[in-house]
Write an enzyme that holds these catalytic residues in place. Sequence first.
Site, PDB file in Angstrom:
ATOM      1  N   CYS A  70       2.618   3.332  10.591  1.00 48.86           N
ATOM      2  CA  CYS A  70       3.451   4.329   9.916  1.00 48.86           C
ATOM      3  C   CYS A  70       3.568   4.037   8.425  1.00 48.86           C
ATOM      4  O   CYS A  70       3.572   2.884   7.997  1.00 48.86           O
ATOM      5  CB  CYS A  70       4.848   4.323  10.507  1.00 48.86           C
ATOM      6  SG  CYS A  70       4.871   4.527  12.285  1.00 48.86           S
ATOM      7  N   LYS A  93     -17.105  -4.085  13.287  1.00 49.08           N
ATOM      8  CA  LYS A  93     -17.294  -3.048  12.270  1.00 49.08           C
ATOM      9  C   LYS A  93     -17.902  -1.806  12.895  1.00 49.08           C
ATOM     10  O   LYS A  93     -17.436  -0.705  12.690  1.00 49.08           O
ATOM     11  CB  LYS A  93     -18.224  -3.607  11.188  1.00 49.08           C
ATOM     12  CG  LYS A  93     -17.931  -3.328   9.787  1.00 49.08           C
ATOM     13  CD  LYS A  93     -16.744  -3.965   9.143  1.00 49.08           C
ATOM     14  CE  LYS A  93     -15.465  -3.898   9.858  1.00 49.08           C
ATOM     15  NZ  LYS A  93     -14.475  -4.864   9.491  1.00 49.08           N
ATOM     16  N   GLU A 134     -15.430  -0.013  15.464  1.00 48.98           N
ATOM     17  CA  GLU A 134     -14.261   0.628  14.844  1.00 48.98           C
ATOM     18  C   GLU A 134     -14.582   2.001  14.295  1.00 48.98           C
ATOM     19  O   GLU A 134     -13.806   2.925  14.448  1.00 48.98           O
ATOM     20  CB  GLU A 134     -13.775  -0.127  13.596  1.00 48.98           C
ATOM     21  CG  GLU A 134     -13.288  -1.457  13.699  1.00 48.98           C
ATOM     22  CD  GLU A 134     -12.640  -1.950  12.407  1.00 48.98           C
ATOM     23  OE1 GLU A 134     -11.438  -1.747  12.244  1.00 48.98           O
ATOM     24  OE2 GLU A 134     -13.340  -2.576  11.583  1.00 48.98           O
ATOM     25  N   GLU A 169     -17.965 -10.154  13.670  1.00 49.87           N
ATOM     26  CA  GLU A 169     -17.462  -9.214  12.672  1.00 49.87           C
ATOM     27  C   GLU A 169     -18.334  -7.955  12.636  1.00 49.87           C
ATOM     28  O   GLU A 169     -17.823  -6.837  12.530  1.00 49.87           O
ATOM     29  CB  GLU A 169     -17.417  -9.899  11.299  1.00 49.87           C
ATOM     30  CG  GLU A 169     -17.081  -9.001  10.145  1.00 49.87           C
ATOM     31  CD  GLU A 169     -15.761  -8.230  10.281  1.00 49.87           C
ATOM     32  OE1 GLU A 169     -14.957  -8.540  11.179  1.00 49.87           O
ATOM     33  OE2 GLU A 169     -15.568  -7.288   9.488  1.00 49.87           O
ATOM     34  N   TRP A 193       2.277   6.650  13.232  1.00 50.25           N
ATOM     35  CA  TRP A 193       1.253   6.126  14.129  1.00 50.25           C
ATOM     36  C   TRP A 193       1.976   5.869  15.453  1.00 50.25           C
ATOM     37  O   TRP A 193       2.803   4.962  15.536  1.00 50.25           O
ATOM     38  CB  TRP A 193       0.671   4.837  13.558  1.00 50.25           C
ATOM     39  CG  TRP A 193      -0.528   4.312  14.280  1.00 50.25           C
ATOM     40  CD1 TRP A 193      -1.821   4.736  14.156  1.00 50.25           C
ATOM     41  CD2 TRP A 193      -0.556   3.234  15.227  1.00 50.25           C
ATOM     42  NE1 TRP A 193      -2.638   3.994  14.968  1.00 50.25           N
ATOM     43  CE2 TRP A 193      -1.890   3.067  15.635  1.00 50.25           C
ATOM     44  CE3 TRP A 193       0.420   2.398  15.780  1.00 50.25           C
ATOM     45  CZ2 TRP A 193      -2.282   2.105  16.552  1.00 50.25           C
ATOM     46  CZ3 TRP A 193       0.026   1.438  16.700  1.00 50.25           C
ATOM     47  CH2 TRP A 193      -1.313   1.299  17.075  1.00 50.25           C
ATOM     48  N   ASN A 224       9.342   2.590  10.460  1.00 46.84           N
ATOM     49  CA  ASN A 224       8.084   1.923  10.780  1.00 46.84           C
ATOM     50  C   ASN A 224       8.436   0.648  11.528  1.00 46.84           C
ATOM     51  O   ASN A 224       9.212  -0.167  11.019  1.00 46.84           O
ATOM     52  CB  ASN A 224       7.325   1.594   9.481  1.00 46.84           C
ATOM     53  CG  ASN A 224       6.105   0.719   9.724  1.00 46.84           C
ATOM     54  OD1 ASN A 224       5.599   0.655  10.841  1.00 46.84           O
ATOM     55  ND2 ASN A 224       5.636   0.040   8.692  1.00 46.84           N
ATOM     56  N   GLY A 225       7.908   0.496  12.745  1.00 48.85           N
ATOM     57  CA  GLY A 225       8.216  -0.699  13.527  1.00 48.85           C
ATOM     58  C   GLY A 225       8.510  -0.293  14.966  1.00 48.85           C
ATOM     59  O   GLY A 225       8.169   0.811  15.399  1.00 48.85           O
ATOM     60  N   HIS A 240     -26.345 -15.898  30.789  1.00 53.44           N
ATOM     61  CA  HIS A 240     -25.390 -16.277  31.829  1.00 53.44           C
ATOM     62  C   HIS A 240     -24.657 -15.064  32.412  1.00 53.44           C
ATOM     63  O   HIS A 240     -23.611 -15.218  33.034  1.00 53.44           O
ATOM     64  CB  HIS A 240     -24.388 -17.300  31.278  1.00 53.44           C
ATOM     65  CG  HIS A 240     -25.039 -18.598  30.917  1.00 53.44           C
ATOM     66  ND1 HIS A 240     -25.498 -19.499  31.859  1.00 53.44           N
ATOM     67  CD2 HIS A 240     -25.368 -19.127  29.710  1.00 53.44           C
ATOM     68  CE1 HIS A 240     -26.050 -20.528  31.249  1.00 53.44           C
ATOM     69  NE2 HIS A 240     -25.985 -20.324  29.939  1.00 53.44           N
ATOM     70  N   ARG A 247      -3.438   4.003   6.091  1.00 50.70           N
ATOM     71  CA  ARG A 247      -2.821   3.097   7.064  1.00 50.70           C
ATOM     72  C   ARG A 247      -3.053   3.564   8.494  1.00 50.70           C
ATOM     73  O   ARG A 247      -2.882   2.782   9.427  1.00 50.70           O
ATOM     74  CB  ARG A 247      -1.307   3.001   6.795  1.00 50.70           C
ATOM     75  CG  ARG A 247      -0.970   2.381   5.456  1.00 50.70           C
ATOM     76  CD  ARG A 247       0.477   2.633   5.088  1.00 50.70           C
ATOM     77  NE  ARG A 247       1.399   1.925   5.952  1.00 50.70           N
ATOM     78  CZ  ARG A 247       1.828   0.684   5.747  1.00 50.70           C
ATOM     79  NH1 ARG A 247       1.408   0.024   4.695  1.00 50.70           N
ATOM     80  NH2 ARG A 247       2.674   0.115   6.570  1.00 50.70           N
ATOM     81  N   LYS A 257      -4.487   0.647   9.355  1.00 53.64           N
ATOM     82  CA  LYS A 257      -4.958  -0.381   8.426  1.00 53.64           C
ATOM     83  C   LYS A 257      -4.101  -1.638   8.539  1.00 53.64           C
ATOM     84  O   LYS A 257      -4.602  -2.753   8.523  1.00 53.64           O
ATOM     85  CB  LYS A 257      -4.902   0.175   6.995  1.00 53.64           C
ATOM     86  CG  LYS A 257      -5.320  -0.817   5.914  1.00 53.64           C
ATOM     87  CD  LYS A 257      -6.796  -1.110   5.996  1.00 53.64           C
ATOM     88  CE  LYS A 257      -7.283  -2.087   4.943  1.00 53.64           C
ATOM     89  NZ  LYS A 257      -8.609  -2.641   5.298  1.00 53.64           N
TER      90      LYS A 257
HETATM   91  C1  AGP Z   1     -10.754  -4.777  10.316  1.00 51.83           C
HETATM   92  O1  AGP Z   1     -11.801  -3.922  10.044  1.00 51.83           O
HETATM   93  C2  AGP Z   1      -9.653  -4.211  11.065  1.00 51.83           C
HETATM   94  N1  AGP Z   1      -9.168  -3.042  10.491  1.00 51.83           N
HETATM   95  C3  AGP Z   1      -8.616  -5.172  11.624  1.00 51.83           C
HETATM   96  O2  AGP Z   1      -9.254  -5.926  12.594  1.00 51.83           O
HETATM   97  C4  AGP Z   1      -7.881  -6.121  10.650  1.00 51.83           C
HETATM   98  O3  AGP Z   1      -8.763  -7.073  10.150  1.00 51.83           O
HETATM   99  C5  AGP Z   1      -6.716  -6.806  11.401  1.00 51.83           C
HETATM  100  O4  AGP Z   1      -5.813  -5.824  11.824  1.00 51.83           O
HETATM  101  C6  AGP Z   1      -6.005  -7.845  10.568  1.00 51.83           C
HETATM  102  O5  AGP Z   1      -5.432  -7.290   9.423  1.00 51.83           O
HETATM  103  P1  AGP Z   1      -4.927  -8.210   8.243  1.00 51.83           P
HETATM  104  O6  AGP Z   1      -6.112  -8.903   7.666  1.00 51.83           O
HETATM  105  O7  AGP Z   1      -4.299  -7.252   7.275  1.00 51.83           O
HETATM  106  O8  AGP Z   1      -3.951  -9.173   8.815  1.00 51.83           O
END
Ligand code: AGP
Length: 610
Positions: free
Chosen positions: A2, A486, A489, A482, A75, A101-102, A505, A27, A605
């Site tokens: 949010c 990517k 996502e 990673e 969100w 937010n929360g 395995h 976000r 985000k």
């Molecule tokens: C990365 O592409 C993601 N959006 C997500 O995994 C992100 O890295 C994770 O939520 C951690 O966020 P931060 O680095 O702001 O703590």
Amino acid sequence: MCGIVGYTGGNQAAPILLYGLSRLEYRGYDSAGLCISSDAGLTTVKARGKLANLQELTSQGTALPGVCGIGHTRWATQGDPNDVNAHPHESASGKFAVVHNGIIENFRKLKAFLTAQGVKFASDTDSETIAHLIDFYYKGNLLEAVREATQVLEGSYALGIVSADDPGTIIGVRMCSPLIAAIADGEAFIASDVTAVLKYTRDVYYLDDGEIAVLSPNSVKFYDAYGEPVVKPMAHIDWDADAAQKGGYAHFMLKEIYEQPKVCADTVLARIKGGAVDLTDADIGADYFKDVEKIVILACGTAYHSGIAAKYWLERYARIPTEAILASEFRYAHPIVDDKTLAIVISQSGETADTYAALGEAKRLGARTLAVVNVRGSTITRSSDRTLYINAGPEIAVASTKAYTAQLAALALLTLTAADQRGTLERESNAAILAELQRMPETMQKTLDATAETMQYLATLYFNQSSIFYIGRNLDYAASLEASLKLKEISYIHAETYAAGELKHGTISLIEEGTLVIAVAAHMALFDKLESNIAEVKARGGDVLCITQERCRADPEQVANRVVAIPDVHEMLTPLLSAIPLQLFAYYVALAKGCDIDQPRNLAKTVTVE
Ligand code: AGP
């Protein structure tokens, strides 16, 4: 997650709030809303879906007259994403409106209590409870009612509150969710982060947990949870507002991929002095690592993946036993941590709830703490003993790219410092790696130039795959984790990483004719091992794309179906380069599929709930 904005001043509030919300779109959200507070009372408008719906509904804000208000992008956590569950939520009396937010963890209990008092709830959210609670406690003093209401809340909250009785006043409250207040000439703001207000002012205040801000056009006053006044230092934001614009690129993600050489320079160069690493800006002195017996790295998502690479580095080069642990798991794992443990928390935003909670647990167990963070003044930096900033500038795309390689660069500096202090790496080797790190901005640029077109082409070949597997060993395994995150996502293709030796395995049963397997083989010492794993895949009909170094002695084209080479580099630093073609691949696959690259579905985000 949010986003909150609030404005009070001399101008029409709604267009300013809509602008602020547009800066917070990155976000992640599924609905949006505004409430304007004026002498005529409160006017609330909400719309499911993109902000454009709310903009249309309010004629870009012009249909909502008034100079004070709050806005929100939601969100969904509690309750479906629809118009009713969107924020702001008004109290039953219509006197108060709240954006949140929360997560309010005890909202069911509070809702039952309020329902027993005759309060009728309109939405399925936990947030609506807060508006009714303020109504319940209100006896003519808004600050006092907010203070009493927050005393009974459990969980995390950043709040923006307006009242029909006090048009022109906004109250902001923070507990474990980010909130800033900001002032300009005759105007005051609250926001989830500074990007929402940078167009108007650079003078901001970071609220701490339990603090309340009372805003009027000419002042911002702060109070603690007991209602006592608090004097807070003002921070001046000096980064360029243009840094949060696309600057001619089709997407923030692409812009941020291309920013990596500059970001790497900003992370590294000022910290190399006289041929040695100097981390005094993070208050890391000559003895910092000497009595460290163990390191735990705590992080989520991409930051966790940079942490896995750092685990390999710290064990190999500094010989410190190191674990990389998912922050969300750490608190409940009964970790073995004491005052000889250094907890390194990595976070782009510095606001991730799981990481913040893990940091708290590490502190409770007596660990020393070091934050590796991008956003200055964020919660995690303020709660850690020390902070090593990665200097990546604002990262807007949900999919992290430049923050990832900047984290790697900062962690590489840290590793070399630890190795130097503990005498675990010959001086010449340390100096040679450092020299390569110093040249990394140019090497990254070469990598972008050499691989972008190829990755764009390869994306056209593979964007229809339903599953893509990534394999690698050691640092290449960390890089693969990673890379697959990517891809999944932003392109919604099922993507998994396996340690290359692990494939046989079990997972090899999933390989069939034409399945794409991306083998990251930049670590030359392990190339032969990976070659065998690639052969196993090919023997089952898999199509292998291999990422390796230019100097690869084996003829990689004999090994894999396709090969992409990154410039030669010391093996420690390979993840900084192999990331680049793999980020580009994910980007171009998502582009070919027509996905919403900067704001992928269901993602936020900054994840400010546990
Ligand atoms: C990365 O592409 C993601 N959006 C997500 O995994 C992100 O890295 C994770 O939520 C951690 O966020 P931060 O680095 O702001 O703590």
